[in-house]
Every structure is written in structure tokens, then in C-alpha cells.
Scaffold this motif. Sequence first.
Motif, PDB file in Angstrom:
ATOM      1  N   ASN A 164      31.662  95.880  -0.411  1.00 41.66           N
ATOM      2  CA  ASN A 164      31.153  95.783  -1.776  1.00 41.66           C
ATOM      3  C   ASN A 164      31.463  96.974  -2.674  1.00 41.66           C
ATOM      4  N   TYR A 165      31.726  98.156  -2.091  1.00 39.26           N
ATOM      5  CA  TYR A 165      31.936  99.347  -2.900  1.00 39.26           C
ATOM      6  C   TYR A 165      33.370  99.882  -2.842  1.00 39.26           C
ATOM      7  N   ILE A 166      34.000  99.755  -1.687  1.00 40.37           N
ATOM      8  CA  ILE A 166      35.311 100.375  -1.479  1.00 40.37           C
ATOM      9  C   ILE A 166      36.455  99.384  -1.705  1.00 40.37           C
ATOM     10  N   GLY A 205      24.060  97.890   1.791  1.00 40.07           N
ATOM     11  CA  GLY A 205      24.363  98.964   2.738  1.00 40.07           C
ATOM     12  C   GLY A 205      24.137 100.369   2.227  1.00 40.07           C
ATOM     13  N   VAL A 206      23.687 100.520   1.006  1.00 35.39           N
ATOM     14  CA  VAL A 206      23.406 101.846   0.447  1.00 35.39           C
ATOM     15  C   VAL A 206      21.925 101.932   0.112  1.00 35.39           C
ATOM     16  N   GLU A 207      21.271 102.951   0.656  1.00 37.39           N
ATOM     17  CA  GLU A 207      19.859 103.158   0.343  1.00 37.39           C
ATOM     18  C   GLU A 207      19.711 104.184  -0.768  1.00 37.39           C
ATOM     19  N   THR A 208      18.734 103.960  -1.623  1.00 31.88           N
ATOM     20  CA  THR A 208      18.431 104.917  -2.683  1.00 31.88           C
ATOM     21  C   THR A 208      16.949 104.856  -2.989  1.00 31.88           C
ATOM     22  N   LYS A 238      22.240 102.352 -12.847  1.00 38.51           N
ATOM     23  CA  LYS A 238      22.544 103.159 -14.039  1.00 38.51           C
ATOM     24  C   LYS A 238      23.722 104.094 -13.810  1.00 38.51           C
ATOM     25  N   ASP A 239      23.864 104.533 -12.584  1.00 42.04           N
ATOM     26  CA  ASP A 239      24.944 105.479 -12.274  1.00 42.04           C
ATOM     27  C   ASP A 239      25.338 105.325 -10.814  1.00 42.04           C
ATOM     28  N   MET A 240      26.626 105.441 -10.529  1.00 44.45           N
ATOM     29  CA  MET A 240      27.116 105.298  -9.159  1.00 44.45           C
ATOM     30  C   MET A 240      28.293 106.240  -8.941  1.00 44.45           C
ATOM     31  N   ARG A 241      28.227 106.962  -7.841  1.00 50.06           N
ATOM     32  CA  ARG A 241      29.314 107.887  -7.485  1.00 50.06           C
ATOM     33  C   ARG A 241      29.836 107.513  -6.095  1.00 50.06           C
ATOM     34  N   ILE A 242      31.128 107.243  -6.018  1.00 50.17           N
ATOM     35  CA  ILE A 242      31.751 106.829  -4.762  1.00 50.17           C
ATOM     36  C   ILE A 242      32.838 107.824  -4.371  1.00 50.17           C
ATOM     37  N   ASP A 243      32.698 108.382  -3.173  1.00 49.54           N
ATOM     38  CA  ASP A 243      33.747 109.232  -2.615  1.00 49.54           C
ATOM     39  C   ASP A 243      34.525 108.367  -1.623  1.00 49.54           C
ATOM     40  N   ASP A 248      30.989 108.420   1.210  1.00 56.77           N
ATOM     41  CA  ASP A 248      29.653 108.697   0.682  1.00 56.77           C
ATOM     42  C   ASP A 248      29.462 108.001  -0.665  1.00 56.77           C
ATOM     43  N   ILE A 249      28.307 107.382  -0.831  1.00 56.11           N
ATOM     44  CA  ILE A 249      27.998 106.656  -2.061  1.00 56.11           C
ATOM     45  C   ILE A 249      26.601 107.045  -2.516  1.00 56.11           C
TER      46      ILE A 249
END
Length: 347
Positions: A164-166, A205-208, A238-243, A248-249
Motif C-alpha cells: 500500500n505504501y511502497i 500495516g503502519v501504526e500511529t 494529514k502528513d506522510m513520510r516514506i523512506d 520506515d513510514i
Amino acid sequence: MGTEEKKEPEKTENRYEEIEKALKRTAKAVAISSDGKPEVRDIDAIRADTFTKLYSAMSSGTILTGTLSGCETAKNVITPELAVQGIVDYGGVKIIIPAKEMWTKIPEGLSEDASSKDKFKFYTSKVSAMLNAQIDFLVERVDKDKNIACASRASAMAIRRKQNYIRKMHGETESRMEKAVREKRRIEARVVSTSGTSVRIEIFGVETRVKAADACWRYVSKLSSVFHPGQHIYVIVKDMRIDKNTGDIEINASIKEATENMLLHNIKYYQEGSIQTGTISGKTVKGYYVAVGNTFTGIDVFCRRVMGQSMPQTGDIVACKINRIYDDGNASGKITRIIKPIQSISY
């Protein structure tokens, strides 16, 4: 002249009584059949079907989903992150997920020099806080004789993140989540755990952690009274940072922005300078929150000043004067008097 045969009245014995009798006779369990009716099935048959699913999922790498139903400590295991285990009851089979496999990153709050005893307490607390949460897991080992299987939630979360992210969508230049965030879409999330001041959620798959300010439009003193593990909600990311190198997300999400701000509508029914009846819904070091009106039509008035010598408590019914109304639907004022203390005596 013919005579009509009298029909015997149909037996109307409660079907649940039949199930109860069957359960007493043999080792049976109640399942729901394809037509939605309760069906009594042999427990061994149910478990056999479950093991077939588990073996198939293990060989194909299919992600399964279940509800975290328990937290246990394995005997004769001294490593805390392996000894503390989350339990999922999956079709009568005990799924064991060690704390080490519950998260892709260790939750915040554990110091590097923590003792083994402190680690046991930490992992037990974190896993217990997730009870009733819906989680994904990958089956890693199955022991049919012991009626157990070992699994990893962390591995399942890693796959969800990659999907979903990569990974870019077919014919697109961005991933599914990147597009959803750019278009400000509402995204479904799972509530994993709650506390008084925050809600921990999982999004593919990402917890926040969502803080109180981003959880509700109305003031809520304890978020655990509104949200609970296992709940499905919608959020706006509102904001998302993907390495994409490390995987790391980081996500900054809002629950309230995925819903209509009722305060903008409700505030129209109140005037500056008016005196309203309300209930103290919470207090901070700076003042009191007074809930005016009901859950659907009311507003929150933040009061820094209290007239009189007695200080109100949470739950007290008070009179408050609205001094100012703001464009975002909030209001401020002062408490003029206590109408009915929560600990008042009835005669």
C-alpha cells in the motif's frame, strides 16, 4: 360429506434448546451456516478445517486476520520479548504471537537499559492494551498435536506496507496510499489501543498515535470512552513520510477531520453574552470545559474564570456565561455558579 384431517401442530421447540442438548451429548460447537442459521458441528471437524486453512496459508504466505483475545507468559522462557505472547483464537486453534513479532518497531516507552523485569511488565502492558484488536498475521509454524500455531504480526504488517505504501499502482507513478493522501481521501483504520489522551490506530500495516486534539471535535476527557480496540474508523492522513530505502513510514492522521465538524452548525444556536446550563466535562491546569447541550446539538465552552468561592468538579452542573464565540465552533466564557454538585445530597 368429507371430513378434514386435523394437522398436527408443528413442533416449535426452540432451536437454541436443540443446540444446547446437542452440545451436552457430544463435543460440539455452534457455527453459522451459509444461510445464516446456527449449525451444530463437531469441534474436531471445525479444527480440521482450521488446520487446512492454516497449512494452506503458511505454504502460500497468505495473510490471515483474527482478534487478539489473550496475553500469556510462556513458561521456561527467560527472554521477555519471546516469553510474553499475544493469543488469537482462530477457529478453535490457539495462535501464538510473541511480543517480538507483534510490532515492526518496539512501541515507545522502553528504555535501552531496562531490566528484564521491567521488560516483562512493558511487553505485558502493551500486548494487554491491544486485547480485542483486529490484527493480521502470517503463520510460521503449525503443531496439530498441540492444537497451536505460531505466527508473526510484524511480517504481515511489512507486507501490507509494501503493498500500500511502497509498490506503485499499475500504470501510476505513486502508491495507493500516496494517491489517497494527495487526494485527501477518507481511509479506513483499525483502533489498536486507547488511553485517556490518545488513540493508537493501524493503517495498512503502519501504526500511529492520534492525540486528543485530532480525535474528536467535542472535548472528551477520556478517549477510551469513545474509542476501543477492534473498532473500525475513518481517518484523514494529514502528513506522510516514506523512506523507501529503509521502509520506515511515519503518519500524522486525524480522526475528526474524516467526520463533519458539528460545532460549526451547533454554534449558530448560541449567542455571546448568554448564560447557559452545562456540565463540567473536564478540567486542565488552565480552566474547565463545560458541555452545553447534548452530544449532537451542543458545544463546549472553555472557562478560565469561576465566580464564587467553591471550585466545581467534573460532573457538576453549572451556569456559564458565553463571552466569545470563535469561527472554528469553539467558545470561551466563565462559570457563574454551581447549580448542582455531582456529590449533592438527595432528600
